[in-house]
Design an enzyme around this catalytic site. Structure first.
Site, PDB file in Angstrom:
ATOM      1  N   LYS A 131      45.717  37.502  29.160  1.00 44.31           N
ATOM      2  CA  LYS A 131      44.739  38.534  29.487  1.00 44.31           C
ATOM      3  C   LYS A 131      44.664  39.497  28.318  1.00 44.31           C
ATOM      4  O   LYS A 131      45.546  40.329  28.113  1.00 44.31           O
ATOM      5  CB  LYS A 131      45.140  39.260  30.776  1.00 44.31           C
ATOM      6  CG  LYS A 131      44.034  40.138  31.338  1.00 44.31           C
ATOM      7  CD  LYS A 131      44.421  40.736  32.677  1.00 44.31           C
ATOM      8  CE  LYS A 131      43.288  41.593  33.216  1.00 44.31           C
ATOM      9  NZ  LYS A 131      43.648  42.289  34.467  1.00 44.31           N
ATOM     10  N   ARG A 159      41.955  32.121  39.612  1.00 39.73           N
ATOM     11  CA  ARG A 159      41.387  33.115  38.688  1.00 39.73           C
ATOM     12  C   ARG A 159      40.390  32.412  37.776  1.00 39.73           C
ATOM     13  O   ARG A 159      40.757  31.522  36.999  1.00 39.73           O
ATOM     14  CB  ARG A 159      42.507  33.769  37.867  1.00 39.73           C
ATOM     15  CG  ARG A 159      42.043  34.854  36.911  1.00 39.73           C
ATOM     16  CD  ARG A 159      43.260  35.527  36.277  1.00 39.73           C
ATOM     17  NE  ARG A 159      42.880  36.616  35.388  1.00 39.73           N
ATOM     18  CZ  ARG A 159      42.740  36.483  34.066  1.00 39.73           C
ATOM     19  NH1 ARG A 159      42.954  35.305  33.489  1.00 39.73           N
ATOM     20  NH2 ARG A 159      42.409  37.525  33.326  1.00 39.73           N
ATOM     21  N   SER A 169      45.809  45.286  41.625  1.00 40.62           N
ATOM     22  CA  SER A 169      46.500  45.513  40.359  1.00 40.62           C
ATOM     23  C   SER A 169      46.748  47.000  40.169  1.00 40.62           C
ATOM     24  O   SER A 169      45.894  47.827  40.483  1.00 40.62           O
ATOM     25  CB  SER A 169      45.662  44.990  39.189  1.00 40.62           C
ATOM     26  OG  SER A 169      45.483  43.602  39.279  1.00 40.62           O
TER      27      SER A 169
END
Length: 209
Positions: A140, A42, A111
């Protein structure tokens, strides 16, 4: 690569914020040594060339260790390095488009925060779902909260495996037992530690699904 549900048990998501002078490959290798069964690269702020180089290095490591490797969001980099697949969010490239570009054999994760999103992703050909944030998370900033009850409803509504994400650590993972998930996805619970191998091993030992 055909997805084995068991590979999702302890899903590690990278974050270079925690490197502290170490390379990403070193950190991921320690996580795998500690019991990580799946790796996602990521990168939100890395330029394309550096992102590509990290992806190549991690693909090589994960292939050698027999651990599935996917790239977050960037389908073209996933394709370039022959990653095992990609993980896309609700605001990223649609599952259908990712599947078209990567082909039928790639792993595609999506997601989801609601039952409707989960059901649609399954219909569009997702191989697994990442559902959360189930706990508060600092990894996040824009993460939406998903109650554990909703997590259970999503697990019951789809046939594909579900991975819980968001704020999970060795101290709270027991709260997810019996929810129907195939595994947990973590960032800081692994990579924020000086002893990444030890932290991963501890989390793996406390994980009861």
């Amino acid at each position: 690569m055909k997805l084995d549900k068991r590979a999702l048990r302890l899903y590690a998501v990278t974050d270079r914020h925690w490197l502290n002078g170490r390379t990403l490959v070193e950190c991921v290798e320690q996580a795998i040594d500690g019991g990580a069964t799946f790796v996602q690269l990521r990168e939100k702020d890395l330029d394309e060339e550096d992102f590509l180089n990290e992806a190549r290095a991690l693909k090589k490591l994960c292939a050698a260790r027999g651990v599935p490797f996917v790239v977050n969001d960037n389908v073209m980099i996933a394709k370039e390095v022959c990653a095992d697949g990609v993980h896309v969010g609700q605001s990223d490239m649609a599952c259908l488009e990712a599947r078209r570009l990567l082909g039928p054999d790639s792993i595609i994760g999506v997601s989801a925060q609601t039952v409707d999103q989960a059901v649609l992703a399954e219909k569009q050909g997702a191989d697994y779902l990442g559902v959360g944030a189930v706990f508060a998370t600092g990894s996040k900033a824009d993460a939406e909260s998903v109650p554990i009850e909703t997590l259970k409803e999503i697990c019951a509504a789809v046939k594909i495996p579900v991975v819980a994400i968001g704020g999970i650590n060795a101290g709270n993972v027991h709260q997810l037992k019996g929810s129907g998930i195939a595994g947990v996805s973590v960032i800081s619970a692994i990579f924020a530690n000086d002893d990444i191998r030890g932290a991963t091993k501890k989390l793996a030992a406390t994980l009861q699904l």
